[in-house]
Design an enzyme around this catalytic site. Structure first.
Site, PDB file in Angstrom:
ATOM      1  CD  GLU A   1       3.826   2.228  -0.900  1.00 29.40           C
ATOM      2  OE1 GLU A   1       2.607   1.954  -1.027  1.00 29.40           O
ATOM      3  OE2 GLU A   1       4.495   2.772  -1.790  1.00 29.40           O
TER       4      GLU A   1
ATOM      5  CG  HIS B   1       1.453   4.826  -3.370  1.00 35.75           C
ATOM      6  ND1 HIS B   1       2.124   3.634  -3.414  1.00 35.75           N
ATOM      7  CD2 HIS B   1       0.996   5.031  -4.631  1.00 35.75           C
ATOM      8  CE1 HIS B   1       2.067   3.118  -4.626  1.00 35.75           C
ATOM      9  NE2 HIS B   1       1.383   3.962  -5.397  1.00 35.75           N
TER      10      HIS B   1
END
Length: 317
Positions: free
Chosen positions: A264, A282
């Protein structure tokens, strides 16, 4: 008393109500200057001389913890703590706390939103319409379909309620499942293998552990009915992304909704080249209500422990 505060939504000007008791309690607050979760090397200088640490999605390794001998508490802003070296913290006498359940509604609603978006291909159809195309693409109705929930904690229960509102049958696997809750709420308790064999939609709500890493691999995906959908609003790494990519290309999976990735942000991820992948950054817990709840709980946990009070949310006792 010196405290480091790193969550990006708990910075000056963003949640002053939650920061107010911390400002009153501490002599000095240190904030995250980067706007993103911090790496090991970024954390170490910021933690110098700190007694407490309210942590976001930062990488908190043994090296980070041992570099700060004054540190007494790491208060996680959220329920997950897989990015904290729990054993190292325990060995150094540092308590680690979390805020379980406070963001369950927010994450559960996003997970079900991803299910709906994947079932009806909403992002794809939105893009094509904006591009001037008037396409016809059949989706899947949810009523009468089976939703398999992996991890029936607070978030999984929210997703189950949403699904039942749409007329879906809900089955669940969780090694610590509450059988009485399942019976009361008409959720069938099944094995992992049975869940994968029966589910038209699978929603993941698990921590990332050695036992759950790549739990959703090629073998697991092959068990699913053709055209199934998988949604992950928990932690990246639970899905083998290479296996998911191949299943999406072949049509074994008709859709994949991801609020969490192995890396990420997911730079150069092949998954993002596919129209049947829906991605969010997220952001499951990022509602006004959830961020306030998490901030208040994380601050309280920190202050309670540094004040010598009991805290029921220590995860490394």
């Amino acid at each position: 008393m010196k405290i480091l505060v790193t969550p990006t939504s708990l910075q000056p000007g963003k949640n002053e109500a939650a920061l107010a008791p911390l400002r009153s309690f501490a002599d000095e607050l240190v904030f995250n200057p980067t706007g993103h979760p911090l790496t090991e090397d970024e954390l170490i200088p910021l933690l110098e001389g700190c007694d407490g640490f309210i942590a976001g999605l930062d990488t908190i390794t043994d090296k980070v913890i041992s570099s700060c001998p004054t540190l007494k508490v790491i208060s996680r802003y959220g329920a997950g703590y897989d990015r904290v070296d729990i054993q190292a913290a325990k060995e150094c006498g540092v308590a680690v706390t979390n805020t379980p359940g406070v963001n369950a509604q927010a994450v559960g609603e996003l997970a079900f939103g991803l299910i709906l978006a994947a079932a009806r291909k909403i992002p794809y159809l939105n893009t094509k319409t904006r591009e001037g195309e008037w396409v016809r693409s059949s989706g899947m109705e949810l009523k009468g379909k089976t939703l398999g929930i992996l991890g029936l904690g607070a978030i999984g229960k929210v997703v189950a309620q949403c699904a039942q509102g749409f007329g879906m049958k809900v089955i669940a696997y969780d090694p610590y499942i509450n059988k009485a809750y399942c019976a009361e709420h008409e959720i069938e308790n099944v094995s992992f293998q049975e869940l994968m064999s029966r589910s038209h939609v699978v929603s993941l709500h698990l921590p990332l552990l050695d036992s759950t890493r790549h739990l959703i691999d090629k073998e697991a995906i092959d068990r699913l009915p053709d055209g199934a959908i998988i949604v992950n609003a928990s932690r990246g790494g639970i899905i083998d992304e290479d296996a998911a990519y191949e299943a999406l290309r072949s049509g074994k999976l008709s859709g994949l909704g991801l609020d969490a990735f192995e890396v990420e942000p997911p730079v150069d991820s092949r998954l993002l080249t596919l129209d049947n992948v829906i991605s969010t950054p997220h952001t499951g817990a990022h509602t006004k209500e959830a961020t306030e709840n998490m901030a208040n709980a994380a601050v309280k946990n920190l202050i309670d422990l540094l004040s010598g009070k009991d805290c029921p949310y220590i995860v490394n006792q």
